[in-house]
Design a protein around this motif. Structure first.
Motif, mmCIF file in Angstrom:
data_model
loop_
_atom_site.group_PDB
_atom_site.id
_atom_site.type_symbol
_atom_site.label_atom_id
_atom_site.label_comp_id
_atom_site.label_asym_id
_atom_site.label_seq_id
_atom_site.Cartn_x
_atom_site.Cartn_y
_atom_site.Cartn_z
ATOM 1 N N LEU A 1 0.831 -1.204 0.000
ATOM 2 C CA LEU A 1 0.000 0.000 0.000
ATOM 3 C C LEU A 1 0.864 1.253 0.000
ATOM 4 O O LEU A 1 0.554 2.234 -0.674
ATOM 5 C CB LEU A 1 -0.943 -0.001 1.206
ATOM 6 C CG LEU A 1 -2.048 -1.058 1.187
ATOM 7 C CD1 LEU A 1 -2.803 -1.063 2.509
ATOM 8 C CD2 LEU A 1 -2.990 -0.827 0.028
ATOM 9 N N TYR B 1 1.851 2.250 -3.319
ATOM 10 C CA TYR B 1 0.682 2.546 -4.160
ATOM 11 C C TYR B 1 0.269 1.369 -5.035
ATOM 12 O O TYR B 1 -0.076 1.528 -6.193
ATOM 13 C CB TYR B 1 0.923 3.803 -5.008
ATOM 14 C CG TYR B 1 1.072 5.026 -4.152
ATOM 15 C CD1 TYR B 1 -0.050 5.663 -3.651
ATOM 16 C CD2 TYR B 1 2.321 5.517 -3.817
ATOM 17 C CE1 TYR B 1 0.069 6.779 -2.841
ATOM 18 C CE2 TYR B 1 2.462 6.628 -3.007
ATOM 19 C CZ TYR B 1 1.327 7.253 -2.526
ATOM 20 O OH TYR B 1 1.446 8.352 -1.721
ATOM 21 N N PRO C 1 -2.579 -1.640 -5.187
ATOM 22 C CA PRO C 1 -3.804 -2.168 -4.584
ATOM 23 C C PRO C 1 -3.564 -3.586 -4.072
ATOM 24 O O PRO C 1 -2.711 -4.312 -4.587
ATOM 25 C CB PRO C 1 -4.808 -2.167 -5.727
ATOM 26 C CG PRO C 1 -4.186 -1.432 -6.841
ATOM 27 C CD PRO C 1 -2.734 -1.340 -6.592
ATOM 28 N N SER D 1 -6.550 -1.709 7.219
ATOM 29 C CA SER D 1 -7.520 -0.618 7.084
ATOM 30 C C SER D 1 -6.902 0.697 7.539
ATOM 31 O O SER D 1 -7.092 1.740 6.902
ATOM 32 C CB SER D 1 -8.775 -0.907 7.910
ATOM 33 O OG SER D 1 -9.438 -2.038 7.421
ATOM 34 N N ALA E 1 -4.430 1.846 4.843
ATOM 35 C CA ALA E 1 -5.139 2.397 3.680
ATOM 36 C C ALA E 1 -5.706 3.773 4.011
ATOM 37 O O ALA E 1 -5.620 4.705 3.203
ATOM 38 C CB ALA E 1 -6.252 1.449 3.239
ATOM 39 N N TYR E 2 -6.267 3.939 5.203
ATOM 40 C CA TYR E 2 -6.821 5.228 5.613
ATOM 41 C C TYR E 2 -5.729 6.297 5.668
ATOM 42 O O TYR E 2 -5.917 7.418 5.208
ATOM 43 C CB TYR E 2 -7.505 5.095 6.974
ATOM 44 C CG TYR E 2 -8.030 6.406 7.496
ATOM 45 C CD1 TYR E 2 -9.221 6.929 7.009
ATOM 46 C CD2 TYR E 2 -7.328 7.125 8.452
ATOM 47 C CE1 TYR E 2 -9.704 8.142 7.470
ATOM 48 C CE2 TYR E 2 -7.798 8.333 8.920
ATOM 49 C CZ TYR E 2 -8.983 8.843 8.428
ATOM 50 O OH TYR E 2 -9.451 10.045 8.881
ATOM 51 N N GLY F 1 -6.693 6.031 1.141
ATOM 52 C CA GLY F 1 -7.314 4.974 0.350
ATOM 53 C C GLY F 1 -8.642 4.521 0.903
ATOM 54 O O GLY F 1 -9.250 5.178 1.750
ATOM 55 N N VAL G 1 -11.261 0.793 1.727
ATOM 56 C CA VAL G 1 -11.380 -0.646 1.951
ATOM 57 C C VAL G 1 -12.745 -1.061 1.437
ATOM 58 O O VAL G 1 -13.752 -0.419 1.741
ATOM 59 C CB VAL G 1 -11.273 -0.995 3.453
ATOM 60 C CG1 VAL G 1 -11.404 -2.494 3.660
ATOM 61 C CG2 VAL G 1 -9.981 -0.480 4.028
ATOM 62 N N PHE H 1 -8.036 -3.437 -0.669
ATOM 63 C CA PHE H 1 -7.461 -2.231 -0.075
ATOM 64 C C PHE H 1 -6.829 -1.420 -1.194
ATOM 65 O O PHE H 1 -6.046 -1.948 -1.985
ATOM 66 C CB PHE H 1 -6.381 -2.590 0.956
ATOM 67 C CG PHE H 1 -6.906 -3.375 2.115
ATOM 68 C CD1 PHE H 1 -7.361 -2.735 3.251
ATOM 69 C CD2 PHE H 1 -6.949 -4.757 2.066
ATOM 70 C CE1 PHE H 1 -7.849 -3.456 4.323
ATOM 71 C CE2 PHE H 1 -7.433 -5.488 3.131
ATOM 72 C CZ PHE H 1 -7.890 -4.842 4.262
ATOM 73 N N THR H 2 -7.180 -0.133 -1.268
ATOM 74 C CA THR H 2 -6.615 0.732 -2.302
ATOM 75 C C THR H 2 -6.042 1.985 -1.654
ATOM 76 O O THR H 2 -6.345 2.305 -0.509
ATOM 77 C CB THR H 2 -7.670 1.148 -3.337
ATOM 78 O OG1 THR H 2 -8.693 1.892 -2.678
ATOM 79 C CG2 THR H 2 -8.264 -0.051 -4.037
ATOM 80 N N THR H 3 -5.228 2.710 -2.423
ATOM 81 C CA THR H 3 -4.682 3.985 -1.972
ATOM 82 C C THR H 3 -5.294 5.099 -2.811
ATOM 83 O O THR H 3 -6.142 4.853 -3.665
ATOM 84 C CB THR H 3 -3.150 3.989 -2.099
ATOM 85 O OG1 THR H 3 -2.800 3.667 -3.435
ATOM 86 C CG2 THR H 3 -2.518 2.986 -1.156
#
Length: 146
Positions: free
Chosen positions: A71, A74, A76, A97, A100-101, A105, A107, A117-119
């Motif tokens: 993450l 960058y 996913p 989580s 990511a936060y 990003g 969830v 999970f993304t950024t």
């Protein structure tokens, strides 16, 4: 050439009666600066800048920090926590989580026990309805909760 002819005449080896030939100086043509044509330059995706998606099935919480590194870079991340103890799964999902936060990003729950999970560099669209704003009620819904 005029220099050599003048030198030969000065040394006395030139032809008598001939006048020295003066060459006209060559003037450089005035050039106008060439401006590039204005247009929109669009980069095409290549294999070099293609985004990588990491799929992981951690077996313990100790692997969560290594997954969070993806993450931070960058990338996913899809995490499958099915088949591991509930408390261990909860700790892994909580940790990722938070990562990511912190990176701006999101969830999203894909299925029971599988999360995306993304950024901030990833824009998600579609009908993944079970977005997780903060809680992990999926464990209770799956019958794996306390």
């Amino acid at each position: 050439m005029a220099f050599w002819q003048g030198l030969i005449n000065w040394l006395g080896y030139g032809h008598e009666g001939e006048e020295p030939v003066m060459e006209k100086p060559v003037l450089e043509a005035e050039t106008t600066p060439v401006t590039p044509a204005k247009g929109k330059l669009v980069g095409l995706p290549t294999a070099r800048n293609a985004m990588r998606l990491v799929i992981a099935r951690p077996q313990s919480f100790e692997q969560a920090a290594g997954l969070a590194e993806n993450l931070k870079n960058y990338r996913p991340l899809i995490v499958n926590v099915e088949g591991i103890p509930v408390e261990e799964a909860r700790r892994i999902i909580d940790f990722l989580s938070g990562a990511a936060y912190a990176l701006g990003g999101r969830v999203r729950k894909v299925t029971s026990g599988i999360f995306l999970f993304t950024t901030s560099n990833v824009d998600l669209s579609g009908d993944l309805e079970d977005q997780i704003p903060g809680g992990l009620n999926w464990l209770e819904a799956a019958g794996r909760g306390r």
